[in-house]
Design a protein around this motif. Sequence first.
Motif, PDB file in Angstrom:
ATOM      1  N   VAL A 220       3.064  -3.721   3.644  1.00  0.00           N
ATOM      2  CA  VAL A 220       4.331  -3.061   3.335  1.00  0.00           C
ATOM      3  C   VAL A 220       3.945  -1.773   2.609  1.00  0.00           C
ATOM      4  CG1 VAL A 220       4.607  -4.407   1.201  1.00  0.00           C
ATOM      5  CG2 VAL A 220       6.562  -3.220   2.175  1.00  0.00           C
ATOM      6  N   THR A 221       4.490  -0.646   3.072  1.00  0.00           N
ATOM      7  CA  THR A 221       4.035   0.637   2.529  1.00  0.00           C
ATOM      8  C   THR A 221       5.204   1.514   2.095  1.00  0.00           C
ATOM      9  OG1 THR A 221       3.984   1.629   4.739  1.00  0.00           O
ATOM     10  CG2 THR A 221       1.939   0.645   3.947  1.00  0.00           C
ATOM     11  N   VAL A 222       4.922   2.336   1.098  1.00  0.00           N
ATOM     12  CA  VAL A 222       5.932   3.265   0.583  1.00  0.00           C
ATOM     13  C   VAL A 222       6.103   4.432   1.549  1.00  0.00           C
ATOM     14  CG1 VAL A 222       6.487   4.854  -1.296  1.00  0.00           C
ATOM     15  CG2 VAL A 222       5.421   2.657  -1.802  1.00  0.00           C
ATOM     16  N   HIS A 223       4.985   4.986   1.975  1.00  0.00           N
ATOM     17  CA  HIS A 223       5.014   6.117   2.906  1.00  0.00           C
ATOM     18  C   HIS A 223       4.860   5.590   4.316  1.00  0.00           C
ATOM     19  CE1 HIS A 223       4.571   9.408  -0.016  1.00  0.00           C
ATOM     20  NE2 HIS A 223       3.843   8.569  -0.702  1.00  0.00           N
ATOM     21  N   GLY A 224       5.375   6.349   5.246  1.00  0.00           N
ATOM     22  CA  GLY A 224       5.100   6.035   6.643  1.00  0.00           C
ATOM     23  C   GLY A 224       3.701   6.516   6.983  1.00  0.00           C
ATOM     24  N   LEU A 225       3.567   7.104   8.148  1.00  0.00           N
ATOM     25  CA  LEU A 225       2.256   7.580   8.588  1.00  0.00           C
ATOM     26  C   LEU A 225       1.834   8.847   7.859  1.00  0.00           C
ATOM     27  CD1 LEU A 225       2.775   6.928  12.375  1.00  0.00           C
ATOM     28  CD2 LEU A 225       1.085   5.818  10.926  1.00  0.00           C
TER      29      LEU A 225
ATOM     30  N   PRO B  89       8.643   9.710  -0.616  1.00  0.00           N
ATOM     31  CA  PRO B  89       9.362   8.454  -0.384  1.00  0.00           C
ATOM     32  C   PRO B  89      10.734   8.476  -1.054  1.00  0.00           C
ATOM     33  CG  PRO B  89       7.709   8.139  -2.086  1.00  0.00           C
ATOM     34  CD  PRO B  89       7.544   9.550  -1.575  1.00  0.00           C
ATOM     35  N   THR B  90      11.678   7.784  -0.464  1.00  0.00           N
ATOM     36  CA  THR B  90      13.006   7.698  -1.071  1.00  0.00           C
ATOM     37  C   THR B  90      12.998   6.578  -2.110  1.00  0.00           C
ATOM     38  OG1 THR B  90      13.771   6.055   0.516  1.00  0.00           O
ATOM     39  CG2 THR B  90      14.062   8.374   1.136  1.00  0.00           C
ATOM     40  N   ALA B  91      14.017   6.574  -2.943  1.00  0.00           N
ATOM     41  CA  ALA B  91      14.156   5.496  -3.939  1.00  0.00           C
ATOM     42  C   ALA B  91      14.253   4.156  -3.221  1.00  0.00           C
ATOM     43  CB  ALA B  91      15.398   5.744  -4.786  1.00  0.00           C
ATOM     44  N   ALA B  92      14.911   4.160  -2.054  1.00  0.00           N
ATOM     45  CA  ALA B  92      15.062   2.914  -1.279  1.00  0.00           C
ATOM     46  C   ALA B  92      13.703   2.421  -0.773  1.00  0.00           C
ATOM     47  CB  ALA B  92      16.010   3.138  -0.108  1.00  0.00           C
ATOM     48  N   ASP B  93      12.844   3.352  -0.348  1.00  0.00           N
ATOM     49  CA  ASP B  93      11.494   2.972   0.109  1.00  0.00           C
ATOM     50  C   ASP B  93      10.745   2.264  -1.017  1.00  0.00           C
ATOM     51  OD1 ASP B  93      11.850   4.210   2.574  1.00  0.00           O
ATOM     52  OD2 ASP B  93      10.983   6.112   1.916  1.00  0.00           O
ATOM     53  N   ILE B  94      10.810   2.866  -2.198  1.00  0.00           N
ATOM     54  CA  ILE B  94      10.092   2.304  -3.353  1.00  0.00           C
ATOM     55  C   ILE B  94      10.690   0.944  -3.723  1.00  0.00           C
ATOM     56  CG2 ILE B  94       9.583   2.625  -5.816  1.00  0.00           C
ATOM     57  CD1 ILE B  94       9.415   5.658  -5.218  1.00  0.00           C
ATOM     58  N   ALA B  95      12.020   0.872  -3.729  1.00  0.00           N
ATOM     59  CA  ALA B  95      12.694  -0.383  -4.100  1.00  0.00           C
ATOM     60  C   ALA B  95      12.305  -1.513  -3.146  1.00  0.00           C
ATOM     61  CB  ALA B  95      14.205  -0.183  -4.097  1.00  0.00           C
ATOM     62  N   GLU B  96      12.189  -1.180  -1.867  1.00  0.00           N
ATOM     63  CA  GLU B  96      11.837  -2.195  -0.866  1.00  0.00           C
ATOM     64  C   GLU B  96      10.434  -2.749  -1.127  1.00  0.00           C
ATOM     65  OE1 GLU B  96      11.159  -2.492   3.946  1.00  0.00           O
ATOM     66  OE2 GLU B  96      12.311  -0.805   3.159  1.00  0.00           O
ATOM     67  N   VAL B  97       9.514  -1.854  -1.456  1.00  0.00           N
ATOM     68  CA  VAL B  97       8.145  -2.296  -1.731  1.00  0.00           C
ATOM     69  C   VAL B  97       8.100  -3.114  -3.022  1.00  0.00           C
ATOM     70  CG1 VAL B  97       5.788  -1.524  -2.231  1.00  0.00           C
ATOM     71  CG2 VAL B  97       7.104  -0.409  -0.429  1.00  0.00           C
ATOM     72  N   VAL B  98       8.835  -2.670  -4.028  1.00  0.00           N
ATOM     73  CA  VAL B  98       8.871  -3.412  -5.303  1.00  0.00           C
ATOM     74  C   VAL B  98       9.425  -4.819  -5.072  1.00  0.00           C
ATOM     75  CG1 VAL B  98       9.968  -3.524  -7.586  1.00  0.00           C
ATOM     76  CG2 VAL B  98       8.965  -1.377  -6.782  1.00  0.00           C
ATOM     77  N   GLU B  99      10.436  -4.913  -4.225  1.00  0.00           N
ATOM     78  CA  GLU B  99      11.023  -6.229  -3.913  1.00  0.00           C
ATOM     79  C   GLU B  99       9.979  -7.136  -3.241  1.00  0.00           C
ATOM     80  OE1 GLU B  99      14.594  -7.942  -1.117  1.00  0.00           O
ATOM     81  OE2 GLU B  99      14.808  -5.910  -1.901  1.00  0.00           O
TER      82      GLU B  99
ATOM     83  N   ALA C 169       0.840  -1.204   0.000  1.00  0.00           N
ATOM     84  CA  ALA C 169       0.000   0.000   0.000  1.00  0.00           C
ATOM     85  C   ALA C 169       0.870   1.248   0.000  1.00  0.00           C
ATOM     86  CB  ALA C 169      -0.923   0.001   1.215  1.00  0.00           C
ATOM     87  N   ASN C 170       0.225   2.340  -0.343  1.00  0.00           N
ATOM     88  CA  ASN C 170       0.942   3.599  -0.465  1.00  0.00           C
ATOM     89  C   ASN C 170       1.233   4.239   0.889  1.00  0.00           C
ATOM     90  OD1 ASN C 170       2.046   5.641  -2.124  1.00  0.00           O
ATOM     91  ND2 ASN C 170       0.245   6.918  -1.803  1.00  0.00           N
ATOM     92  N   HIS C 171       0.340   4.029   1.840  1.00  0.00           N
ATOM     93  CA  HIS C 171       0.344   4.825   3.073  1.00  0.00           C
ATOM     94  C   HIS C 171       0.153   3.883   4.254  1.00  0.00           C
ATOM     95  CE1 HIS C 171      -2.302   7.953   5.483  1.00  0.00           C
ATOM     96  NE2 HIS C 171      -1.149   7.738   6.069  1.00  0.00           N
ATOM     97  N   ASN C 172       0.934   4.071   5.276  1.00  0.00           N
ATOM     98  CA  ASN C 172       0.861   3.204   6.453  1.00  0.00           C
ATOM     99  C   ASN C 172      -0.292   3.638   7.361  1.00  0.00           C
ATOM    100  OD1 ASN C 172       1.331   1.503   8.546  1.00  0.00           O
ATOM    101  ND2 ASN C 172       3.202   2.485   9.246  1.00  0.00           N
ATOM    102  N   ALA C 173      -1.510   3.364   6.899  1.00  0.00           N
ATOM    103  CA  ALA C 173      -2.690   3.806   7.650  1.00  0.00           C
ATOM    104  C   ALA C 173      -3.489   2.629   8.189  1.00  0.00           C
ATOM    105  CB  ALA C 173      -3.590   4.640   6.731  1.00  0.00           C
ATOM    106  N   TYR C 174      -2.920   1.433   8.090  1.00  0.00           N
ATOM    107  CA  TYR C 174      -3.757   0.246   8.285  1.00  0.00           C
ATOM    108  C   TYR C 174      -3.303  -0.631   9.453  1.00  0.00           C
ATOM    109  CZ  TYR C 174      -4.737   1.954   3.625  1.00  0.00           C
ATOM    110  OH  TYR C 174      -5.039   2.775   2.570  1.00  0.00           O
TER     111      TYR C 174
END
Length: 200
Positions: free
Chosen positions: A106-111, A117-127, A89-94
């Motif tokens: 697993v979310t790209v954005h925190g709260l 988001p950083t490139a690392a955040d996106i890469a982690e979610v893609v992984e 998900a995009n947002h850690n609201a759940y």
Amino acid sequence: GDHDDHSDEEGDHDDHGEEELGRFDPHSWLDPLSYRAQAALVRDALIEAFPEGEADFTANAEAYMAELLTLHEEFSSALAACEAKDIAANHNAYAYMAERYDLQFVTVHGLDPEGEPTAADIAEVVETIEEGDISIFYVEEFTDPDSVSSLVEQSKSDTMPEGVTLMTLHTMELPPKDSNDGYVDLMKENLDNILAGMTC
């Protein structure tokens, strides 16, 4: 000198408050049982403020709380059958929903969905998407699809040439696009959308 000390203390206190907010997910209403407990608090406050309305407040609250219990049971039984419970998900609201129904987000954005988001955040979610065979990426109702286009792009693969499909998970922080949609309607839509993305 004393005055300066005092304002420093206040400053520390404010920082601490923001830090607390940053650590905790405020979206407790996305768990129907938490929301049900909140409905009881509202009922009690209304009765205290307007004692003459007690019978109506009690009857309305009971009916609504029964509806919320049914909603919880629908979530519980539907999700119990799911093998994989990883959700991107995009947002850690759940967090409340995840805790109640044993889901892994697993979310790209925190709260803060406004944060970048950083490139690392996106890469982690893609992984996680690749490892978990996740085909759907959840965004809030008002998210601009362009804001997640790089993630969709990076998730393209032989098995998913178009990348992940975007679906909505309502957080209900803003009034719904359709004013006829109530909490239960939107939560049922959330459940349908979650089930669409899972092996159940």
